[in-house]
Design a protein around this motif. Structure first.
Motif, short mmCIF file in Angstrom:
data_model
loop_
_atom_site.label_atom_id
_atom_site.label_comp_id
_atom_site.label_asym_id
_atom_site.label_seq_id
_atom_site.Cartn_x
_atom_site.Cartn_y
_atom_site.Cartn_z
N LEU A 178 -8.44 10.26 27.62
CA LEU A 178 -7.29 10.48 28.47
C LEU A 178 -7.38 9.68 29.77
O LEU A 178 -6.39 9.08 30.20
N VAL A 179 -8.55 9.64 30.36
CA VAL A 179 -8.73 8.86 31.59
C VAL A 179 -8.47 7.39 31.31
O VAL A 179 -7.80 6.70 32.10
N ARG A 180 -8.97 6.87 30.18
CA ARG A 180 -8.70 5.47 29.81
C ARG A 180 -7.21 5.23 29.61
O ARG A 180 -6.67 4.21 30.06
N ARG A 181 -6.53 6.16 28.95
CA ARG A 181 -5.08 6.01 28.74
C ARG A 181 -4.33 6.01 30.05
O ARG A 181 -3.39 5.24 30.24
N LEU A 182 -4.70 6.91 30.95
CA LEU A 182 -4.05 6.96 32.25
C LEU A 182 -4.28 5.67 33.03
O LEU A 182 -3.35 5.15 33.65
N ALA A 183 -5.49 5.15 33.00
CA ALA A 183 -5.80 3.90 33.70
C ALA A 183 -5.03 2.73 33.09
O ALA A 183 -4.46 1.91 33.81
N ASP A 184 -4.99 2.67 31.76
CA ASP A 184 -4.24 1.59 31.08
C ASP A 184 -2.75 1.68 31.40
O ASP A 184 -2.10 0.66 31.64
N GLU A 185 -2.22 2.88 31.40
CA GLU A 185 -0.80 3.08 31.70
C GLU A 185 -0.50 2.67 33.14
O GLU A 185 0.52 2.04 33.42
N HIS A 186 -1.40 3.01 34.05
CA HIS A 186 -1.21 2.63 35.45
C HIS A 186 -1.22 1.11 35.61
O HIS A 186 -0.37 0.53 36.29
N LYS A 187 -2.17 0.44 34.94
CA LYS A 187 -2.24 -1.03 35.00
C LYS A 187 -0.98 -1.66 34.41
O LYS A 187 -0.44 -2.62 34.95
N ARG A 188 -0.51 -1.10 33.30
CA ARG A 188 0.70 -1.62 32.67
C ARG A 188 1.90 -1.49 33.59
O ARG A 188 2.69 -2.42 33.75
N ARG A 189 2.03 -0.36 34.25
CA ARG A 189 3.16 -0.16 35.16
C ARG A 189 3.06 -1.09 36.37
O ARG A 189 4.07 -1.60 36.84
N LEU A 190 1.85 -1.34 36.89
CA LEU A 190 1.68 -2.28 38.00
C LEU A 190 2.06 -3.69 37.59
O LEU A 190 2.73 -4.41 38.33
N ASP A 246 -15.91 19.79 13.22
CA ASP A 246 -14.65 20.49 13.05
C ASP A 246 -14.05 21.07 14.32
O ASP A 246 -13.04 21.72 14.27
N ARG A 247 -14.65 20.85 15.47
CA ARG A 247 -14.05 21.32 16.71
C ARG A 247 -13.07 20.25 17.18
O ARG A 247 -13.44 19.13 17.47
N THR A 248 -11.81 20.62 17.23
CA THR A 248 -10.76 19.68 17.62
C THR A 248 -10.19 20.08 18.97
O THR A 248 -9.89 21.25 19.19
N LEU A 249 -10.05 19.11 19.84
CA LEU A 249 -9.45 19.35 21.15
C LEU A 249 -8.37 18.31 21.37
O LEU A 249 -8.64 17.11 21.29
N THR A 250 -7.17 18.78 21.62
CA THR A 250 -6.06 17.90 21.96
C THR A 250 -5.68 18.20 23.41
O THR A 250 -5.41 19.34 23.76
N VAL A 251 -5.68 17.16 24.24
CA VAL A 251 -5.35 17.31 25.65
C VAL A 251 -4.04 16.57 25.92
O VAL A 251 -3.88 15.42 25.53
N GLU A 252 -3.14 17.27 26.57
CA GLU A 252 -1.82 16.70 26.89
C GLU A 252 -1.64 16.74 28.40
O GLU A 252 -1.89 17.78 29.02
N VAL A 253 -1.23 15.63 28.97
CA VAL A 253 -1.01 15.54 30.41
C VAL A 253 0.45 15.23 30.66
O VAL A 253 0.99 14.26 30.12
N ALA A 286 -12.10 19.00 33.50
CA ALA A 286 -10.83 18.28 33.61
C ALA A 286 -10.55 17.92 35.07
O ALA A 286 -10.11 16.81 35.37
N SER A 287 -10.80 18.85 35.98
CA SER A 287 -10.60 18.58 37.40
C SER A 287 -11.46 17.41 37.86
O SER A 287 -10.99 16.53 38.59
N ARG A 288 -12.71 17.41 37.43
CA ARG A 288 -13.62 16.34 37.82
C ARG A 288 -13.18 15.00 37.22
O ARG A 288 -13.17 13.98 37.90
N ALA A 289 -12.82 15.00 35.94
CA ALA A 289 -12.46 13.74 35.27
C ALA A 289 -11.14 13.17 35.77
O ALA A 289 -10.98 11.96 35.88
N LEU A 290 -10.18 14.05 36.08
CA LEU A 290 -8.84 13.60 36.45
C LEU A 290 -8.59 13.64 37.95
O LEU A 290 -7.46 13.41 38.39
N ASP A 291 -9.62 13.89 38.73
CA ASP A 291 -9.48 14.06 40.18
C ASP A 291 -8.76 12.89 40.85
O ASP A 291 -7.86 13.09 41.65
N ARG A 292 -9.14 11.68 40.49
CA ARG A 292 -8.56 10.50 41.13
C ARG A 292 -7.07 10.37 40.84
O ARG A 292 -6.30 9.86 41.64
N MET A 293 -6.65 10.83 39.67
CA MET A 293 -5.25 10.70 39.27
C MET A 293 -4.44 11.97 39.49
O MET A 293 -3.27 12.03 39.13
#
Length: 112
Positions: free
Chosen positions: A88-100, A53-60, A24-31
């Protein structure tokens, strides 16, 4: 950025916590400056039966109060971690672009 993993099945929690925190630190480092907290919930839906059947939900939780979530299901937990973080990284990038875009439109309207 605070990173926490909740393992519903309590199997290999310490190792899983360390692996998730590192990825997570590596993937989200830039943000990271915009992120207050990362919370992940891991669950083995079918138990020892196997399968997808392995489910992972990540919330930021972002510093401005917004919360973004991503979910991934895979046969292996490492694949679920990578898939959920990639979403999550794609969502964060899309959200950042939308806000800009929104800010640029607001600036054009105020100067017109």
């Amino acid at each position: 950025m605070h990173i926490q993993l909740i393992d519903a099945d309590r199997q290999g929690e310490a190792r899983l916590n360390a692996v998730f925190a590192e990825r997570a630190s590596r993937a989200l480092d830039r943000m990271a400056p915009n992120i207050r907290r990362v919370l992940a919930r891991f669950r083995d839906v079918n138990g020892p039966k196997g399968g997808m059947d392995r489910t992972l939900t990540v919330e930021v939780a972002l510093r401005d109060g917004r919360i973004l979530r991503a979910k991934a299901v895979a046969a292996e937990i490492m694949a679920a971690i990578d898939a959920a973080l990639a979403k999550l990284v794609r969502r964060l990038a899309d959200e950042h672009k939308r806000r800009l875009r929104h800010r640029r439109v607001s600036e054009r309207i105020s100067f017109a």
